[in-house]
Design a protein around this motif. Structure first.
Motif, PDB file in Angstrom:
ATOM      1  N   CYS A 144       0.857  -1.194   0.000  1.00  0.00           N
ATOM      2  CA  CYS A 144       0.000   0.000   0.000  1.00  0.00           C
ATOM      3  C   CYS A 144       0.889   1.239   0.000  1.00  0.00           C
ATOM      4  O   CYS A 144       1.875   1.289   0.744  1.00  0.00           O
ATOM      5  CB  CYS A 144      -0.872  -0.036   1.261  1.00  0.00           C
ATOM      6  SG  CYS A 144      -1.590   1.549   1.696  1.00  0.00           S
ATOM      7  N   LYS A 180      -4.711   8.102   9.032  1.00  0.00           N
ATOM      8  CA  LYS A 180      -5.318   7.701   7.765  1.00  0.00           C
ATOM      9  C   LYS A 180      -4.704   8.437   6.582  1.00  0.00           C
ATOM     10  O   LYS A 180      -4.816   8.023   5.428  1.00  0.00           O
ATOM     11  CB  LYS A 180      -6.839   7.952   7.831  1.00  0.00           C
ATOM     12  CG  LYS A 180      -7.630   7.374   6.700  1.00  0.00           C
ATOM     13  CD  LYS A 180      -7.577   5.855   6.657  1.00  0.00           C
ATOM     14  CE  LYS A 180      -7.836   5.348   5.262  1.00  0.00           C
ATOM     15  NZ  LYS A 180      -7.783   3.898   5.150  1.00  0.00           N
ATOM     16  N   ASN A 236       0.355   2.794   3.838  1.00  0.00           N
ATOM     17  CA  ASN A 236       0.878   1.803   4.794  1.00  0.00           C
ATOM     18  C   ASN A 236       1.157   2.354   6.192  1.00  0.00           C
ATOM     19  O   ASN A 236       2.136   1.964   6.826  1.00  0.00           O
ATOM     20  CB  ASN A 236       2.162   1.163   4.224  1.00  0.00           C
ATOM     21  CG  ASN A 236       2.313  -0.292   4.683  1.00  0.00           C
ATOM     22  OD1 ASN A 236       1.343  -0.895   5.163  1.00  0.00           O
ATOM     23  ND2 ASN A 236       3.491  -0.851   4.557  1.00  0.00           N
ATOM     24  N   ALA A 237       0.337   3.266   6.670  1.00  0.00           N
ATOM     25  CA  ALA A 237       0.603   3.896   7.967  1.00  0.00           C
ATOM     26  C   ALA A 237      -0.576   3.840   8.936  1.00  0.00           C
ATOM     27  O   ALA A 237      -0.426   4.252  10.092  1.00  0.00           O
ATOM     28  CB  ALA A 237       1.005   5.360   7.741  1.00  0.00           C
ATOM     29  N   CYS A 238      -1.732   3.360   8.509  1.00  0.00           N
ATOM     30  CA  CYS A 238      -2.901   3.373   9.400  1.00  0.00           C
ATOM     31  C   CYS A 238      -2.622   2.500  10.628  1.00  0.00           C
ATOM     32  O   CYS A 238      -2.126   1.379  10.493  1.00  0.00           O
ATOM     33  CB  CYS A 238      -4.133   2.869   8.648  1.00  0.00           C
ATOM     34  SG  CYS A 238      -4.515   3.859   7.194  1.00  0.00           S
ATOM     35  N   PHE A 289      -4.361   0.793  12.573  1.00  0.00           N
ATOM     36  CA  PHE A 289      -5.139  -0.431  12.805  1.00  0.00           C
ATOM     37  C   PHE A 289      -4.863  -1.505  11.756  1.00  0.00           C
ATOM     38  O   PHE A 289      -5.388  -2.610  11.845  1.00  0.00           O
ATOM     39  CB  PHE A 289      -6.649  -0.096  12.775  1.00  0.00           C
ATOM     40  CG  PHE A 289      -7.036   0.657  11.534  1.00  0.00           C
ATOM     41  CD1 PHE A 289      -7.332  -0.021  10.366  1.00  0.00           C
ATOM     42  CD2 PHE A 289      -7.053   2.048  11.528  1.00  0.00           C
ATOM     43  CE1 PHE A 289      -7.643   0.674   9.212  1.00  0.00           C
ATOM     44  CE2 PHE A 289      -7.373   2.752  10.373  1.00  0.00           C
ATOM     45  CZ  PHE A 289      -7.662   2.053   9.211  1.00  0.00           C
ATOM     46  N   CYS A 290      -4.090  -1.177  10.738  1.00  0.00           N
ATOM     47  CA  CYS A 290      -3.990  -2.045   9.562  1.00  0.00           C
ATOM     48  C   CYS A 290      -2.676  -2.821   9.537  1.00  0.00           C
ATOM     49  O   CYS A 290      -1.593  -2.220   9.597  1.00  0.00           O
ATOM     50  CB  CYS A 290      -4.115  -1.199   8.293  1.00  0.00           C
ATOM     51  SG  CYS A 290      -3.889  -2.167   6.789  1.00  0.00           S
ATOM     52  N   MET A 330      -2.274  -5.239   7.018  1.00  0.00           N
ATOM     53  CA  MET A 330      -2.367  -6.005   5.771  1.00  0.00           C
ATOM     54  C   MET A 330      -1.048  -6.089   5.001  1.00  0.00           C
ATOM     55  O   MET A 330      -0.707  -7.109   4.446  1.00  0.00           O
ATOM     56  CB  MET A 330      -3.456  -5.415   4.860  1.00  0.00           C
ATOM     57  CG  MET A 330      -4.857  -5.591   5.406  1.00  0.00           C
ATOM     58  SD  MET A 330      -6.137  -5.551   4.123  1.00  0.00           S
ATOM     59  CE  MET A 330      -6.078  -3.877   3.532  1.00  0.00           C
ATOM     60  N   TYR A 331      -0.344  -4.970   4.942  1.00  0.00           N
ATOM     61  CA  TYR A 331       0.828  -4.952   4.055  1.00  0.00           C
ATOM     62  C   TYR A 331       2.114  -4.607   4.804  1.00  0.00           C
ATOM     63  O   TYR A 331       3.060  -4.090   4.220  1.00  0.00           O
ATOM     64  CB  TYR A 331       0.596  -3.958   2.900  1.00  0.00           C
ATOM     65  CG  TYR A 331      -0.668  -4.251   2.145  1.00  0.00           C
ATOM     66  CD1 TYR A 331      -0.791  -5.400   1.374  1.00  0.00           C
ATOM     67  CD2 TYR A 331      -1.772  -3.397   2.233  1.00  0.00           C
ATOM     68  CE1 TYR A 331      -1.970  -5.698   0.694  1.00  0.00           C
ATOM     69  CE2 TYR A 331      -2.948  -3.684   1.551  1.00  0.00           C
ATOM     70  CZ  TYR A 331      -3.044  -4.832   0.788  1.00  0.00           C
ATOM     71  OH  TYR A 331      -4.199  -5.124   0.114  1.00  0.00           O
TER      72      TYR A 331
HETATM   73  S1  SF4 Z   1      -6.036   0.708   5.794  1.00  0.00           S
HETATM   74 FE1  SF4 Z   1      -5.765   0.924   3.586  1.00  0.00          FE
HETATM   75  S2  SF4 Z   1      -4.647   2.876   3.374  1.00  0.00           S
HETATM   76 FE2  SF4 Z   1      -4.413   2.260   5.500  1.00  0.00          FE
HETATM   77  S3  SF4 Z   1      -2.460   1.130   5.553  1.00  0.00           S
HETATM   78 FE3  SF4 Z   1      -4.119  -0.381   5.269  1.00  0.00          FE
HETATM   79  S4  SF4 Z   1      -4.270  -0.679   3.072  1.00  0.00           S
HETATM   80 FE4  SF4 Z   1      -3.104   1.225   3.392  1.00  0.00          FE
END
Ligand code: SF4
Length: 292
Positions: A25, A143, A28-30, A32-33, A35-36
């Protein structure tokens, strides 16, 4: 096909051919996330992408749907995206849908004309992680866009004719007054953005994320299941736009709710009320079956 690292896609793209155009992404800084977190963002080379499309054409000739991975494929230069879309429609004769996650800043980096050209070339659906309409909370969770920017990005996509799905996160503010603010502001931004779909997910701390550490240290309090439902109900009550398809079936949610607002509003609220008044845990998805 050839993939690098873990691959994520929205639930509604389960039957899509997944084409990895970027790795990771761009944001890549949120907080809560997760994923990547294992990937350093880059755009794959056009020759690799085109080779993947060619290979996929041998296996999924009848593909009707394609989803562009990873987290923010719209960050790719417009000319390159147009080339990818042309190759996809030339390879899959039955193709009728190409979807992508879209970050707010990457979307704002495109002009209305560019977004219009992408729609015309066949980018039919965009999934934007709105998360909340609470400006301060958007900043807190890093976000990368506040209320105004998020709203503008969403509106640009809607105005370009791209079918927009907005995703929001129940429980993102924690309990009490912040939860109420989050619900009201989220309903407000959705009313102003006017996506076609609203998908709710429930905050689930993922190891390796800032939010997970905050929960471990007692700096962030998760909502209990019934507080989460009350927050969702408040969002329903305050959505005033019409013909909004609400999708609450994500595996992270305690109670799967779907329906169209305003048409099904009373039914949706009544269902949540029943569970809230019974406080019957048996009516909730058990934690062992919840996930992201
Ligand atoms: S929530 Fe979406 S924008 Fe934020 S780090 Fe994850 S993939 Fe990226």
């Amino acid at each position: 096909m050839r993939y690098e690292g873990n691959i994520f896609r929205p639930f509604s793209e389960a039957d899509s051919y997944l084409l990895q155009c970027t790795i990771g992404c761009s944001h890549n800084a949120c907080t809560f996330c997760g994923m990547y977190k294992d990937k350093k963002y880059r755009v794959r080379s056009m020759s690799e992408i085109l080779e993947d499309i060619r290979l996929a054409g041998n296996y999924y000739r009848d593909a009707e749907k394609v989803f562009l991975c990873d987290g923010d494929a719209i960050a790719i230069e417009t000319d390159a995206l147009l080339e990818i879309l042309r190759a996809l429609y030339a390879t899959f004769p039955s193709l009728r849908h190409v979807g992508s996650y879209v970050g707010p800043q990457s979307t704002l980096g495109k002009s209305p004309q560019e977004l219009g050209a992408l729609r015309k070339a066949g980018l039919t659906k965009a999934y934007i992680g709105v998360e909340t309409g609470d400006d301060a909370l958007l900043k807190k969770v890093k976000k990368g866009a506040g209320y105004d920017e998020m709203l503008k990005a969403g509106r640009l996509l809607v105005e370009a004719g791209i079918n927009l799905s907005a995703m929001v996160l129940l429980g993102l503010a924690g309990p009490g007054e912040p939860s109420r603010r989050h619900a009201l502001a989220t309903a407000l931004i959705i009313n102003e953005m006017k996506p076609r779909y609203l998908a709710a997910l429930t905050v689930t701390p993922v190891p390796g994320t800032v939010l997970y550490r905050q929960v471990q240290k007692g700096e962030f309090q998760l909502l209990d299941p019934f507080e989460t439902l009350a927050e969702m109900k408040m969002i329903f009550e305050n959505i005033t736009m019409d013909d909004l398809k609400f999708v609450g079936t994500h595996a992270s949610n305690y109670l799967p709710v779907t329906g169209t607002l305003q048409k099904d509003k009373r039914k949706m609220i009544a269902l949540v009320d029943q569970v809230l008044s019974s406080r019957d845990q048996a009516r909730l998805r058990p934690d062992s079956l919840r996930g992201l």
